[in-house]
Design an enzyme around this catalytic site. Structure first.
Site, PDB file in Angstrom:
ATOM      1  N   VAL A  72       0.857  -1.181   0.000  1.00 60.94           N
ATOM      2  CA  VAL A  72       0.000   0.000   0.000  1.00 60.94           C
ATOM      3  C   VAL A  72       0.893   1.231   0.000  1.00 60.94           C
ATOM      4  O   VAL A  72       1.833   1.334   0.788  1.00 60.94           O
ATOM      5  CB  VAL A  72      -0.931   0.025   1.236  1.00 60.94           C
ATOM      6  CG1 VAL A  72      -1.723   1.339   1.296  1.00 60.94           C
ATOM      7  CG2 VAL A  72      -1.886  -1.163   1.218  1.00 60.94           C
ATOM      8  N   GLY A 117       4.308   4.089   3.108  1.00 59.22           N
ATOM      9  CA  GLY A 117       3.959   2.850   2.425  1.00 59.22           C
ATOM     10  C   GLY A 117       4.081   1.691   3.386  1.00 59.22           C
ATOM     11  O   GLY A 117       4.663   1.834   4.473  1.00 59.22           O
ATOM     12  N   LYS A 118       3.553   0.570   3.035  1.00 64.14           N
ATOM     13  CA  LYS A 118       3.737  -0.639   3.856  1.00 64.14           C
ATOM     14  C   LYS A 118       3.392  -1.842   2.994  1.00 64.14           C
ATOM     15  O   LYS A 118       2.546  -1.746   2.103  1.00 64.14           O
ATOM     16  CB  LYS A 118       2.791  -0.603   5.077  1.00 64.14           C
ATOM     17  CG  LYS A 118       3.286  -1.434   6.229  1.00 64.14           C
ATOM     18  CD  LYS A 118       4.348  -0.695   7.022  1.00 64.14           C
ATOM     19  CE  LYS A 118       4.873  -1.482   8.175  1.00 64.14           C
ATOM     20  NZ  LYS A 118       5.727  -0.655   9.042  1.00 64.14           N
ATOM     21  N   GLY A 119       4.036  -2.975   3.286  1.00 64.48           N
ATOM     22  CA  GLY A 119       3.754  -4.191   2.533  1.00 64.48           C
ATOM     23  C   GLY A 119       3.633  -5.373   3.460  1.00 64.48           C
ATOM     24  O   GLY A 119       4.049  -5.316   4.622  1.00 64.48           O
TER      25      GLY A 119
END
Ligand code: NAD
Length: 428
Positions: A72, A117-119
């Protein structure tokens, strides 16, 4: 005090426990206080992009297994998206979305030129071999290739990912680019373009902001009793650095429970014991405490540095610290904020307290792009400058607006992102 090693189950509602709800509640409150323009509000409360991928992995058995992964990107107004990648069986897109937004606010609070962001990949890394983890990481990275990059989105380690994971992602990205692109991720091994001081950065950042906070109470480190929940990268290193700086660390824990001695614990010895035996059990001259009892110990500084939702509407009333320095992301629920405020607890909110990690990640990205690597002393000095300046700016902002420090952190962050978005204009 309750002892015993089994943690009390926290009885809080699903809404209170949902990190996305907690984040949005605070975002909405800050946006309202800022009287945020409705168009900016509409743009900033949603992520910019969300990618979902299905990752085929050849398992050691020879069969293909499909894993679900996400990335994201919440906001780009101030620079490339920045944020970790986590591997866990219960990762959800909602959690990743909340964490991505948190990264936007965190980067803005410390004024580094990144968005959030992050995953995550839904998997149980403890049940996978190194080969399976490498193949999964590389295929996930390959799926992200058009999405990430030094100018676009720069991942980093998070829960259950580490320097090795970052080295695999950097290599996969570089193989496709046909040249080495080390600035595509941070948190790499130092020999592959990582930064000196990155491993200790989050714990050291906590030390720096606590140093500033105790001045407000007229305290010095030897007079300051510290309780730390968690003894990993953030809690363990934070406790060690605070001990070295002269603080009296009176309790520390890991997932199985903690140890307590009101006279202070020899933290280097306790961490060596934990390292050698994988437990604090049998460490001499201490009382055992559960993780929930540990949070309620009377102290000057409480550092929850393990996991989210530890201080809730259920136990906030019993918290007895003067200063709460949030090492973990989201250790306090939105419902607990009000109780802590009423009790007069001085909160150093997570988006500032644990921002040392992303600050040195920013330094790593800068060093990779310059191809020139700094001495550890330079990293530490620059980290101290950023953390102390950000702390003092936040406190001033809170005083000026007559709000608590958490609300101030969100207001300051939203204000900065909103200003940049307004200056760039909304491409609508
Ligand atoms: P870690 O895995 O190195 O350590 C976590 C510690 O918490 C371990 O000691 C573990 O035993 C303990 N723990 C885990 N679950 C627990 C539970 N339910 N109750 C009590 N203790 C528990 O992780 P870390 O890197 O230290 O991260 C801790 C927190 O800090 C996370 O919320 C993470 O998102 C946040 N954070 C980490 C960094 C970083 O640079 N590592 C930066 C910013 C925020």
């Amino acid at each position: 005090m309750a002892t015993g090693m089994v943690d009390d189950t926290r009885k809080i509602s699903k809404e209170e426990a949902n990190p996305f709800e907690s984040m949005m509640e605070r975002f909405d409150r800050a946006a309202k206080l800022l009287d945020l323009n409705p168009d900016l509000y509409a743009v900033m409360r949603v992520p910019n992009r969300e990618l979902k991928v299905y990752i085929p992995v050849r398992m050691d058995s020879g069969r293909i297994q499909i894993f679900e992964g996400y990335r994201v990107q919440h906001n780009f107004a101030r620079g490339p998206a920045k944020g970790g990648i986590r591997y866990a069986p219960d990762v959800t897109i909602e959690e990743i979305r909340a964490l991505a937004a948190w990264m936007t606010w965190k980067c803005a609070v410390v004024n580094v030129p990144f968005g959030g962001g992050k995953g995550g990949v839904v998997c149980d890394p403890h049940q996978m071999s190194m080969g399976e983890l490498e193949r999964m990481t590389r295929r996930y990275a390959a799926e992200l290739i058009d999405f990430i990059g030094p100018e676009k989105d720069v991942p980093a380690p998070d829960m259950n990912t580490n320097e090795q994971t970052m080295a695999w992602i950097m290599d996969t990205y570089s193989m496709h680019a046909r040249h080495t692109v080390n600035a595509v991720v941070t948190g790499k091994p130092v020999d592959l373009g990582g930064s000196r001081g990155r491993r200790e950065a989050t714990g050291r950042g906590i030390l720096f902001v606590v140093n500033e906070a105790i001045k407000r109470f007229g305290m010095t480190p030897p007079q300051t009793r510290v309780v730390v929940q968690g003894s990993g990268n953030v809690g363990g290193i934070g406790a060690q650095l605070m001990h070295e700086a002269g603080y009296k660390v009176i309790a520390i824990s890991d997932v199985n429970g903690g140890i307590y001695n009101p006279a202070g614990i020899d933290i280097p010895a306790a961490l060596r014991h934990l390292n050698a035996t994988r437990s604090f059990e049998d460490f001499p001259d201490v009382e055992r405490v559960s993780n929930s009892a540990l949070l309620e110990i009377e102290c000057d500084v409480l550092v929850p540095a393990a996991t989210e939702n530890q201080i809730t509407s259920e136990n906030a009333e019993r918290i007895k610290c003067k200063i709460l320095a949030e090492g973990a992301n989201g250790p306090t629920t939105a419902a607990a904020d009000e109780i802590l405020q009423r009790k007069g607890v001085f909160v150093i909110p997570d988006i500032l307290a644990n921002a040392g990690g992303v600050t040195v990640s920013y330094f790593e990205w800068v060093q990779d792009r310059m191809g020139y690597f700094w001495k550890e002393e330079v990293v530490i000095e620059r980290l101290q400058d950023v953390m102390c300046a950000s702390f003092n700016e936040l406190v001033k902002y809170a005083d000026r607006h007559g709000v608590d420090t958490r609300t101030a952190a969100y207001m300051l962050a939203i204000d900065r992102v909103a200003y940049d978005t307004r200056m760039r204009g909304i491409y609508a």
